[in-house]
Motif scaffolding. Structure first.
Motif, PDB file in Angstrom:
ATOM      1  N   MET A 177       0.854  -1.181   0.000  1.00  0.00           N
ATOM      2  CA  MET A 177       0.000   0.000   0.000  1.00  0.00           C
ATOM      3  C   MET A 177       0.894   1.237   0.000  1.00  0.00           C
ATOM      4  O   MET A 177       1.891   1.291   0.692  1.00  0.00           O
ATOM      5  CB  MET A 177      -0.909  -0.020   1.229  1.00  0.00           C
ATOM      6  N   SER A 178       0.513   2.223  -0.788  1.00  0.00           N
ATOM      7  CA  SER A 178       1.265   3.458  -0.842  1.00  0.00           C
ATOM      8  C   SER A 178       1.031   4.270   0.426  1.00  0.00           C
ATOM      9  O   SER A 178      -0.105   4.468   0.846  1.00  0.00           O
ATOM     10  CB  SER A 178       0.813   4.281  -2.049  1.00  0.00           C
ATOM     11  N   ARG A 179       2.088   4.747   1.022  1.00  0.00           N
ATOM     12  CA  ARG A 179       1.920   5.555   2.231  1.00  0.00           C
ATOM     13  C   ARG A 179       1.411   6.956   1.907  1.00  0.00           C
ATOM     14  O   ARG A 179       0.985   7.684   2.794  1.00  0.00           O
ATOM     15  CB  ARG A 179       3.213   5.599   3.040  1.00  0.00           C
ATOM     16  N   PHE A 180       1.429   7.342   0.643  1.00  0.00           N
ATOM     17  CA  PHE A 180       0.911   8.653   0.239  1.00  0.00           C
ATOM     18  C   PHE A 180      -0.545   8.601  -0.214  1.00  0.00           C
ATOM     19  O   PHE A 180      -1.297   9.540  -0.035  1.00  0.00           O
ATOM     20  CB  PHE A 180       1.744   9.240  -0.904  1.00  0.00           C
ATOM     21  N   PHE A 181      -0.938   7.513  -0.843  1.00  0.00           N
ATOM     22  CA  PHE A 181      -2.235   7.473  -1.513  1.00  0.00           C
ATOM     23  C   PHE A 181      -3.181   6.389  -1.001  1.00  0.00           C
ATOM     24  O   PHE A 181      -4.344   6.410  -1.319  1.00  0.00           O
ATOM     25  CB  PHE A 181      -2.034   7.232  -3.015  1.00  0.00           C
ATOM     26  N   GLY A 182      -2.695   5.405  -0.275  1.00  0.00           N
ATOM     27  CA  GLY A 182      -3.528   4.261   0.098  1.00  0.00           C
ATOM     28  C   GLY A 182      -3.317   3.124  -0.883  1.00  0.00           C
ATOM     29  O   GLY A 182      -2.277   3.025  -1.524  1.00  0.00           O
ATOM     30  N   GLU A 183      -4.330   2.277  -1.023  1.00  0.00           N
ATOM     31  CA  GLU A 183      -4.221   1.119  -1.912  1.00  0.00           C
ATOM     32  C   GLU A 183      -4.421   1.518  -3.369  1.00  0.00           C
ATOM     33  O   GLU A 183      -5.281   2.342  -3.674  1.00  0.00           O
ATOM     34  CB  GLU A 183      -5.296   0.089  -1.579  1.00  0.00           C
ATOM     35  N   VAL A 184      -3.665   0.899  -4.271  1.00  0.00           N
ATOM     36  CA  VAL A 184      -3.965   1.008  -5.691  1.00  0.00           C
ATOM     37  C   VAL A 184      -5.271   0.254  -5.900  1.00  0.00           C
ATOM     38  O   VAL A 184      -5.391  -0.910  -5.531  1.00  0.00           O
ATOM     39  CB  VAL A 184      -2.845   0.388  -6.564  1.00  0.00           C
ATOM     40  N   ARG A 185      -6.259   0.926  -6.440  1.00  0.00           N
ATOM     41  CA  ARG A 185      -7.583   0.311  -6.610  1.00  0.00           C
ATOM     42  C   ARG A 185      -7.900  -0.023  -8.056  1.00  0.00           C
ATOM     43  O   ARG A 185      -8.804  -0.811  -8.332  1.00  0.00           O
ATOM     44  CB  ARG A 185      -8.663   1.248  -6.050  1.00  0.00           C
ATOM     45  N   GLN A 186      -7.159   0.609  -8.997  1.00  0.00           N
ATOM     46  CA  GLN A 186      -7.475   0.400 -10.407  1.00  0.00           C
ATOM     47  C   GLN A 186      -6.212   0.519 -11.246  1.00  0.00           C
ATOM     48  O   GLN A 186      -5.352   1.357 -10.959  1.00  0.00           O
ATOM     49  CB  GLN A 186      -8.481   1.455 -10.859  1.00  0.00           C
ATOM     50  N   LEU A 187      -6.134  -0.321 -12.281  1.00  0.00           N
ATOM     51  CA  LEU A 187      -5.118  -0.194 -13.321  1.00  0.00           C
ATOM     52  C   LEU A 187      -5.849   0.199 -14.594  1.00  0.00           C
ATOM     53  O   LEU A 187      -6.822  -0.460 -14.979  1.00  0.00           O
ATOM     54  CB  LEU A 187      -4.374  -1.510 -13.542  1.00  0.00           C
ATOM     55  N   GLY A 188      -5.407   1.287 -15.233  1.00  0.00           N
ATOM     56  CA  GLY A 188      -6.076   1.788 -16.429  1.00  0.00           C
ATOM     57  C   GLY A 188      -5.236   1.576 -17.670  1.00  0.00           C
ATOM     58  O   GLY A 188      -4.092   2.031 -17.735  1.00  0.00           O
ATOM     59  N   TYR A 189      -5.802   0.881 -18.647  1.00  0.00           N
ATOM     60  CA  TYR A 189      -5.128   0.554 -19.900  1.00  0.00           C
ATOM     61  C   TYR A 189      -5.741   1.360 -21.036  1.00  0.00           C
ATOM     62  O   TYR A 189      -6.967   1.316 -21.233  1.00  0.00           O
ATOM     63  CB  TYR A 189      -5.264  -0.934 -20.212  1.00  0.00           C
ATOM     64  N   VAL A 190      -4.916   2.062 -21.796  1.00  0.00           N
ATOM     65  CA  VAL A 190      -5.368   2.794 -22.973  1.00  0.00           C
ATOM     66  C   VAL A 190      -5.118   1.889 -24.170  1.00  0.00           C
ATOM     67  O   VAL A 190      -4.000   1.399 -24.364  1.00  0.00           O
ATOM     68  CB  VAL A 190      -4.635   4.143 -23.102  1.00  0.00           C
ATOM     69  N   VAL A 191      -6.188   1.661 -24.944  1.00  0.00           N
ATOM     70  CA  VAL A 191      -6.134   0.668 -26.018  1.00  0.00           C
ATOM     71  C   VAL A 191      -6.697   1.240 -27.314  1.00  0.00           C
ATOM     72  O   VAL A 191      -7.415   2.238 -27.310  1.00  0.00           O
ATOM     73  CB  VAL A 191      -6.911  -0.605 -25.615  1.00  0.00           C
ATOM     74  N   HIS A 192      -6.374   0.560 -28.419  1.00  0.00           N
ATOM     75  CA  HIS A 192      -6.916   0.953 -29.729  1.00  0.00           C
ATOM     76  C   HIS A 192      -8.246   0.279 -30.029  1.00  0.00           C
ATOM     77  O   HIS A 192      -9.077   0.832 -30.737  1.00  0.00           O
ATOM     78  CB  HIS A 192      -5.932   0.609 -30.849  1.00  0.00           C
ATOM     79  N   ASP A 193      -8.453  -0.955 -29.522  1.00  0.00           N
ATOM     80  CA  ASP A 193      -9.651  -1.731 -29.842  1.00  0.00           C
ATOM     81  C   ASP A 193     -10.210  -2.328 -28.550  1.00  0.00           C
ATOM     82  O   ASP A 193      -9.803  -3.410 -28.119  1.00  0.00           O
ATOM     83  CB  ASP A 193      -9.299  -2.829 -30.845  1.00  0.00           C
ATOM     84  N   ILE A 194     -11.142  -1.631 -27.931  1.00  0.00           N
ATOM     85  CA  ILE A 194     -11.660  -2.030 -26.627  1.00  0.00           C
ATOM     86  C   ILE A 194     -12.420  -3.357 -26.694  1.00  0.00           C
ATOM     87  O   ILE A 194     -12.351  -4.158 -25.757  1.00  0.00           O
ATOM     88  CB  ILE A 194     -12.513  -0.890 -26.023  1.00  0.00           C
ATOM     89  N   GLN A 195     -13.110  -3.614 -27.799  1.00  0.00           N
ATOM     90  CA  GLN A 195     -13.832  -4.887 -27.939  1.00  0.00           C
ATOM     91  C   GLN A 195     -12.846  -6.062 -27.940  1.00  0.00           C
ATOM     92  O   GLN A 195     -13.068  -7.073 -27.254  1.00  0.00           O
ATOM     93  CB  GLN A 195     -14.674  -4.895 -29.226  1.00  0.00           C
TER      94      GLN A 195
END
Length: 179
Positions: free
Chosen positions: A1-19
C-alpha cells in the motif's frame, strides 16, 4: 500500500480496440464480467487546464479487489490518453487511488507538488484528476472520487466478479443516476 495514496484500486489501460481487449481479458485471462459504456458522459473535462471535447469508451471489470479499466479514445481531442497513444504506446497508462474525501486529498496532493494534467466528472460525486506523474509508461496517478453513484457502480462491478463463471462477459453500464 502506498503511504501517500492508500491502496492502488485500479489499473487503467489505454487501447486501440476495446472490444478486442475485453475478449482477451475475459477469454484468455478469465477477468470479467466487463461493464461497458460506448460513450462515457464526461462533464467539465479539462486537459492542461483547458476544456477539451473528449469522447471515450470505457470497460470496467475486477480481478479480486483490483479494478481493470480499458479506455479507448474515440476522437482527437487533447488528453493524456491521446498523448500516450501519440507516443506510440498502448497498455497500462495509469494507477488509480479512490477517495471519499476528494477535495481534501486533492489539496493535500497538490500541496506535495503534484500537478493536475487532466480532470473531469462522471455523474454526481464522480470527479477525477490525473496528475502529471509519468516518469515511465504507466505511472500516471489518478485520484478518483467514489463517494456517490460511481462508488456504488464500482461495488456492483466488484460483486459481479466474485464467482463469475464466464457467462455474459460484456454488460452495459447502468445509468449512474439510478444507482
Amino acid at each position: 500500500m502506498s503511504r501517500f495514496f492508500g491502496e492502488v484500486r485500479q489499473l487503467g489501460y489505454v487501447v486501440h480496440d476495446i472490444q478486442k481487449e475485453m475478449r482477451h481479458w475475459s477469454e484468455v485471462l478469465g477477468v470479467g464480467p466487463w461493464y461497458y459504456a460506448d460513450r462515457v458522459p464526461v462533464k467539465n473535462f479539462l486537459y492542461q487546464g483547458k476544456p477539451s471535447p473528449i469522447q471515450t469508451s470505457v470497460a470496467l471489470a475486477n480481478s479480486g479487489p483490483l479494478q481493470i479499466e480499458l479506455i479507448q479514445q474515440r476522437n482527437d481531442a487533447p488528453s493524456m490518453y491521446k498523448d500516450f497513444l501519440d507516443a506510440g504506446r498502448t497498455g497500462l497508462q495509469h494507477l488509480a487511488y479512490w477517495t471519499e474525501s476528494f477535495e481534501a486529498d486533492l489539496a493535500r496532493l497538490q500541496a506535495q507538488g503534484l500537478v493536475v494534467g487532466m480532470s473531469g466528472e462522471v455523474g454526481e460525486k464522480g470527479r477525477y484528476v490525473y496528475f502529471e506523474t509519468e516518469t515511465h509508461p504507466g505511472t500516471v496517478i489518478e485520484l478518483s472520487e467514489v463517494a456517490g453513484p460511481k462508488g456504488r457502480l464500482f461495488k456492483m462491478i466488484r460483486e459481479a466478479s466474485v464467482g463469475w463463471d464466464g457467462s455474459d462477459p460484456v454488460r452495459p453500464f447502468p445509468n449512474l443516476s439510478t444507482l
